[in-house]
Design an enzyme around this catalytic site. Structure first.
Site, PDB file in Angstrom:
ATOM      1  N   TYR A   1      -6.036 -29.046 -43.981  1.00 21.12           N
ATOM      2  CA  TYR A   1      -5.910 -27.981 -44.986  1.00 21.12           C
ATOM      3  C   TYR A   1      -5.066 -28.406 -46.174  1.00 21.12           C
ATOM      4  O   TYR A   1      -5.081 -27.739 -47.199  1.00 21.12           O
ATOM      5  CB  TYR A   1      -5.326 -26.700 -44.368  1.00 21.12           C
ATOM      6  CG  TYR A   1      -6.368 -25.805 -43.733  1.00 21.12           C
ATOM      7  CD1 TYR A   1      -7.704 -26.166 -43.701  1.00 21.12           C
ATOM      8  CD2 TYR A   1      -6.005 -24.594 -43.173  1.00 21.12           C
ATOM      9  CE1 TYR A   1      -8.647 -25.344 -43.117  1.00 21.12           C
ATOM     10  CE2 TYR A   1      -6.942 -23.761 -42.579  1.00 21.12           C
ATOM     11  CZ  TYR A   1      -8.264 -24.143 -42.561  1.00 21.12           C
ATOM     12  OH  TYR A   1      -9.188 -23.320 -41.979  1.00 21.12           O
TER      13      TYR A   1
ATOM     14  N   LYS B   1      -4.120 -36.260 -30.991  1.00 22.58           N
ATOM     15  CA  LYS B   1      -4.876 -37.504 -30.849  1.00 22.58           C
ATOM     16  C   LYS B   1      -3.918 -38.652 -31.183  1.00 22.58           C
ATOM     17  O   LYS B   1      -4.226 -39.546 -31.979  1.00 22.58           O
ATOM     18  CB  LYS B   1      -6.086 -37.444 -31.805  1.00 22.58           C
ATOM     19  CG  LYS B   1      -7.105 -38.506 -31.601  1.00 22.58           C
ATOM     20  CD  LYS B   1      -7.933 -38.342 -30.349  1.00 22.58           C
ATOM     21  CE  LYS B   1      -8.863 -39.534 -30.194  1.00 22.58           C
ATOM     22  NZ  LYS B   1      -9.404 -39.697 -28.839  1.00 22.58           N
TER      23      LYS B   1
ATOM     24  N   ASP C   1      -8.823 -26.004 -34.618  1.00 20.12           N
ATOM     25  CA  ASP C   1     -10.066 -25.428 -35.125  1.00 20.12           C
ATOM     26  C   ASP C   1     -11.191 -25.674 -34.121  1.00 20.12           C
ATOM     27  O   ASP C   1     -11.900 -24.757 -33.688  1.00 20.12           O
ATOM     28  CB  ASP C   1     -10.378 -26.108 -36.467  1.00 20.12           C
ATOM     29  CG  ASP C   1     -11.596 -25.524 -37.151  1.00 20.12           C
ATOM     30  OD1 ASP C   1     -11.996 -24.406 -36.781  1.00 20.12           O
ATOM     31  OD2 ASP C   1     -12.151 -26.184 -38.042  1.00 20.12           O
TER      32      ASP C   1
END
Ligand code: NAD
Length: 400
Positions: free
Chosen positions: A149, A216, A291
């Site tokens: 974002y 990750k 998300d």
């Protein structure tokens, strides 16, 4: 007369008659909102026996705002939400062709709504692709400002991309294929930690057993790996007595009611939510992971139709349906109001009216078990009767 909600010393101060702005939304929004509002008022009345009441205040956005004011998102709407701190909205049309501000993005930036919260739980009777969908009951806290974002991207072959590549190669000896597109993914300690703090605070308040950091970090060591490291660090710093890392947890009662801090690599987390969903409770994730996980988890319990959402900052919050405007059913009193209704339950829970939130969830659960449901559920539930949006709301109110 209603009064404004306030926020002092990190806590909501909620009067008995709070004023809460709402945006009814476009398309099916008015149908859904009408139904939801009746459910909210019934749940509040029932839980508070007349002592509490919400003073709903309509504010305009989307098509209705454009028709009445010439602006898709009038400043008066933003001012009102800022002044009242907490708001709820139905779905809005995103006009094709651009040129207008997105309400979500504007509010997120203006009010610094840094946590996107998505509870995912199963309602008995809802069709699901899983054998035991009831084993999944998680609340996902997704960072809402950074990562993709606030990402910077440059098109392949553009001057900007080529300049960044040249800089990285010359200055730092990075190896990048010439002509690549470039994306930059900023993640800060500040932004990550305040999100994790929100997730831990929620776990403590709601009596949830664990918070899992999803990242990750095996590949992106400093951004996603940073999220993991900063998450554990803030848990230790701020909640030393009330949290325990999984590596030190004894299991069972040995944890003394402390919240267990875990972490999982994103790909493993997707597998775990399918295979061992009951081992997870609260999830804290950077923007993109969160998300992806939110929609995947919602699919496991029967899809987005019943998935609520909230964007929460410090002292500001906006709750919303997660689906779109379903324009082809507009005005037909047909679609499922469940997503906005559960978003309202989240809102009341956030504001400390847990009894109201429970009443709403109980009502919705009862209505679904009675198998008198809107078309989207009815067509997949054996023996169900299709009812309208407003009849479904009545069913919910009966079960409140
Ligand atoms: P959509 O969510 O409106 O519709 C997808 C499918 O789900 C359709 O078949 C629709 O009929 C069905 N559906 C949606 N909500 C439902 C409900 N409450 N009950 C039963 N069925 C429901 O998505 P879309 O068609 O891609 O988008 C339509 C418009 O909504 C677009 O303008 C889009 O930009 C906007 N949108 C807004 C938001 C938001 O405001 N948060 C989110 C997504 C899409």
């Amino acid at each position: 007369m209603g009064e404004r909600i306030d926020f002092r010393d990190g806590h909501w101060v909620v009067p008995d008659h709070p004023i809460i702005p709402f945006i009814e939304g476009d398309g099916t929004g008015p149908d859904i909102w009408r139904a939801a509002r009746r459910v909210f008022d019934a749940a509040v009345a029932k839980s508070a026996r007349g002592k509490r009441r919400v003073e709903w205040l309509e504010v305009l956005a989307g098509e209705k705002a454009f028709k009445e004011t010439g602006s898709w998102l009038p400043d008066a709407t933003l001012d009102s939400i800022r002044a009242h701190r907490v708001a709820i909205k139905g779905p809005l049309t995103t006009p094709v062709g651009g040129g207008i501000r997105s309400l979500n993005v504007t509010l997120r930036q203006l009010l610094d709504l840094y946590a996107c919260i998505r509870p995912v739980r199963y309602f008995e009777g809802v069709p699901s692709p899983m054998r035991e969908p009831q084993r999944l009951d998680v609340v996902i806290f997704r960072e809402n400002i950074e990562d993709v974002y606030s990402g910077v991207e440059y098109r392949a072959g553009s001057g900007e991309a080529d300049a960044v590549i040249a800089f990285l190669m010359e200055r730092f000896g990075a190896k990048i294929r010439p002509g690549s597109a470039i994306g930059i993914k900023p993640m800060s300690k500040f932004g990550s930690q305040r999100l994790v703090v929100k997730a831990i605070q929620y776990a403590l308040r709601a009596g949830r057993r664990s918070v899992t950091l999803v990242h990750k970090g095996n590949i992106m060591k400093f951004t996603e790996g940073g999220f993991r490291e900063w998450g554990y660090e803030i848990a230790k710093e701020k909640f030393a007595e009330r949290t325990v890392p999984e590596s030190e947890a004894g299991g069972g009662k040995g944890d003394g009611g402390r919240v267990i801090m875990k972490d999982r690599i994103t790909d493993a987390m997707f597998a775990q939510l399918v295979l061992r969903p009951d081992e997870y409770s609260v999830i804290a994730a950077p923007n993109l992971n969160g998300d992806l996980l939110s929609d995947a988890a919602a699919a496991q319990v029967g899809g987005l139709g019943l998935a609520p959402g909230g964007n929460v900052g410090d002292g500001y919050a906006v709750f919303e349906a997660t689906h779109g405007t379903a324009p082809k059913y507009a005005g037909l009193d047909k679609v499922n109001p469940g997503s906005v209704i559960l978003s309202g339950a989240m809102m009341f829970e956030e504001l400390g009216w847990a009894d109201v939130a429970e009443a709403i969830v109980r009502g919705l659960g009862g209505a679904i078990r009675s198998r008198r449901v809107t078309y989207d559920l009815a067509r997949q539930m054996p023996g169900a009767t299709e009812v309208s949006t407003s009849q479904f709301a009545e069913g919910i109110i009966e079960h409140v």
